[in-house]
Motif scaffolding. Structure first.
Motif, PDB file in Angstrom:
ATOM      1  N   UNK A  86      46.914  35.617   6.747  1.00 40.82           N
ATOM      2  CA  UNK A  86      45.934  35.750   5.676  1.00 40.82           C
ATOM      3  C   UNK A  86      44.996  34.550   5.703  1.00 40.82           C
ATOM      4  N   UNK A  87      43.683  34.824   5.767  1.00 35.25           N
ATOM      5  CA  UNK A  87      42.663  33.783   5.828  1.00 35.25           C
ATOM      6  C   UNK A  87      41.835  33.852   4.551  1.00 35.25           C
ATOM      7  N   UNK A  93      37.944  25.028   1.401  1.00 39.14           N
ATOM      8  CA  UNK A  93      38.226  25.077   2.830  1.00 39.14           C
ATOM      9  C   UNK A  93      38.532  26.509   3.236  1.00 39.14           C
ATOM     10  N   UNK A  94      38.805  26.696   4.512  1.00 35.30           N
ATOM     11  CA  UNK A  94      39.363  27.955   5.017  1.00 35.30           C
ATOM     12  C   UNK A  94      40.867  27.728   5.141  1.00 35.30           C
ATOM     13  N   UNK A  95      41.620  28.441   4.314  1.00 36.19           N
ATOM     14  CA  UNK A  95      43.068  28.278   4.234  1.00 36.19           C
ATOM     15  C   UNK A  95      43.756  29.435   4.943  1.00 36.19           C
ATOM     16  N   UNK A 193      39.215  34.302  15.723  1.00 36.65           N
ATOM     17  CA  UNK A 193      39.325  33.744  14.370  1.00 36.65           C
ATOM     18  C   UNK A 193      37.961  33.577  13.711  1.00 36.65           C
ATOM     19  N   UNK A 194      37.033  32.938  14.398  1.00 37.07           N
ATOM     20  CA  UNK A 194      35.733  32.662  13.783  1.00 37.07           C
ATOM     21  C   UNK A 194      34.892  33.927  13.616  1.00 37.07           C
ATOM     22  N   UNK A 195      35.169  34.960  14.414  1.00 32.71           N
ATOM     23  CA  UNK A 195      34.425  36.215  14.255  1.00 32.71           C
ATOM     24  C   UNK A 195      34.770  36.908  12.942  1.00 32.71           C
ATOM     25  N   UNK A 196      35.904  36.534  12.324  1.00 36.77           N
ATOM     26  CA  UNK A 196      36.316  37.126  11.050  1.00 36.77           C
ATOM     27  C   UNK A 196      35.768  36.356   9.845  1.00 36.77           C
ATOM     28  N   UNK A 197      35.229  35.163  10.057  1.00 32.75           N
ATOM     29  CA  UNK A 197      34.805  34.318   8.941  1.00 32.75           C
ATOM     30  C   UNK A 197      33.696  34.920   8.077  1.00 32.75           C
ATOM     31  N   UNK A 204      36.901  32.762  -2.889  1.00 32.82           N
ATOM     32  CA  UNK A 204      37.816  33.759  -3.430  1.00 32.82           C
ATOM     33  C   UNK A 204      38.063  34.942  -2.519  1.00 32.82           C
ATOM     34  N   UNK A 205      37.282  35.070  -1.445  1.00 30.28           N
ATOM     35  CA  UNK A 205      37.458  36.195  -0.534  1.00 30.28           C
ATOM     36  C   UNK A 205      38.539  35.888   0.502  1.00 30.28           C
ATOM     37  N   UNK A 206      39.302  36.936   0.858  1.00 28.90           N
ATOM     38  CA  UNK A 206      40.363  36.800   1.848  1.00 28.90           C
ATOM     39  C   UNK A 206      40.296  37.957   2.833  1.00 28.90           C
ATOM     40  N   UNK A 207      40.879  37.747   3.995  1.00 25.17           N
ATOM     41  CA  UNK A 207      40.946  38.798   5.000  1.00 25.17           C
ATOM     42  C   UNK A 207      42.264  38.663   5.763  1.00 25.17           C
TER      43      UNK A 207
END
Length: 329
Positions: A86-87, A93-95, A193-197, A204-207
């Motif tokens: 879960x990102x 930050x990006x957690x 990973x970065x293509x999903x950012x 507040x958004x997650x993927x």
């Protein structure tokens, strides 16, 4: 009677006002930023630990570091693929949180952790710090040199049952830190990973990552050379007694991939320069470690070796029994 109703009404008003005030103060105290009134210079006003004498990050001066010999680092389950990943853009930050099957979560033993825990430290999460350009971004610095970004892999001492219980305790938390350097190609799983950012552009958004990689794929290639010191969390509540390991070999990332972080937003502005300035070293020693390649141990690999050993022993026993029967005939 009227006076009594008035008094009761006043008490309810005061009570409600106090609750609203307490809630607003809690929200305000939990929020922090990197600029203006909510920036690092003001964190100590809400979080007393942020004014401590053993804070992170620091500038590491290689001339004054001490050479030391720790036990070899052991990385357990770092090549095990997580069940899910879960990102989240949490506004700071990006957690990244990973979930694993029982007994398969990554753990670290040895090195500077050996004296603090006999059972080791378990992976909790990893996150990133970066700058708006390539000259700034990392939190720790080497000889006053900043890298464009930094990865923090946060570990919990398994002697504590939860991350919350380990916070602020003696060596309850450890952080593996990795610097990023701009390259024509990237390390491990960062392309995916970065293509999903863009899917977590706003706070507040997650993927959930559809294609997951083992934790090892997000780290630098060489894990045998590092600096270590005792510091703190670099965000509020700035808890101290954190063991830091800053690995010397940077992670490769492309300019395009790093720009994907810089396009994220917090509130109505871009999430950029999310790094804390370096703090005074004071009386703390910094150790430099250079050793042969660390040990990687995976549960799956260990199970395979055990299975092979068992199969070999069973086969050997069968051969011996067969030979005994032939001799008896």
């Amino acid at each position: 009677m009227s006076c009594l109703r008035t008094a009761n009404g006043f008490k309810k008003f005061v009570s409600a006002s106090f609750v609203i005030f307490a809630l607003s103060e809690a929200v305000r105290a939990q929020d922090f930023g990197y600029e203006g009134r909510s920036g690092p210079a003001h964190w100590g006003e809400e979080y007393a630990r942020c004014t401590g004498k053993h804070q992170s990050p620091i500038n590491i001066n290689h001339v004054s570091v001490k050479q030391y010999s720790f036990p070899k680092l052991e990385f357990h389950n770092f090549n095990v693929e997580p069940k899910s990943m879960l990102v989240t853009n949490n506004g700071h930050t990006v957690l990244v949180k990973m979930s694993f099957n029982k007994g398969k979560a990554p753990r670290v033993k040895g090195g500077p952790l050996a004296e603090k825990s006999s059972v080791g430290y378990q992976f909790e999460q990893f996150h990133f710090h970066w700058g708006e350009n390539d000259t700034i971004g990392s939190e720790d610095m080497i000889d006053n040199h900043a890298y464009p970004a930094e990865l923090h892999v946060v570990l919990r001492n398994l002697e504590y049952p939860s991350f919350a219980s380990a916070l602020g305790k003696d060596h309850g938390i450890a952080v593996m830190a990795f610097f990023f350097q701009i390259s024509s190609s990237s390390t491990g799983g960062y392309t995916n990973f970065t293509s999903m950012l863009p899917q977590i552009e706003r706070k507040g958004q997650s993927v959930n990552m559809t294609k997951t990689f083992p934790l090892r794929q997000y780290l630098s290639k060489d894990l045998g050379s590092y600096y270590t010191y005792t510091g703190s969390l670099t965000t509020p509540p700035c808890s101290e007694e954190v063991i830091w390991m800053d690995f010397r070999t940077p992670i490769d990332i492309t300019e395009k991939q790093l720009n994907a972080f810089r396009l994220l937003t917090a509130h109505d502005d871009h999430l950029k320069n999310n790094f804390r300035p370096t703090q005074p070293l004071n009386d703390r020693p910094v150790y430099s470690i250079r050793q042969e390649s660390p040990l990687f141990v995976d549960s799956s690999a260990g199970g395979s070796r055990h299975h092979f050993k068992t199969l070999f022993l069973v086969t050997l026993l069968a051969v011996l029994l067969s030979a005994a029967n032939l001799n008896g005939a």
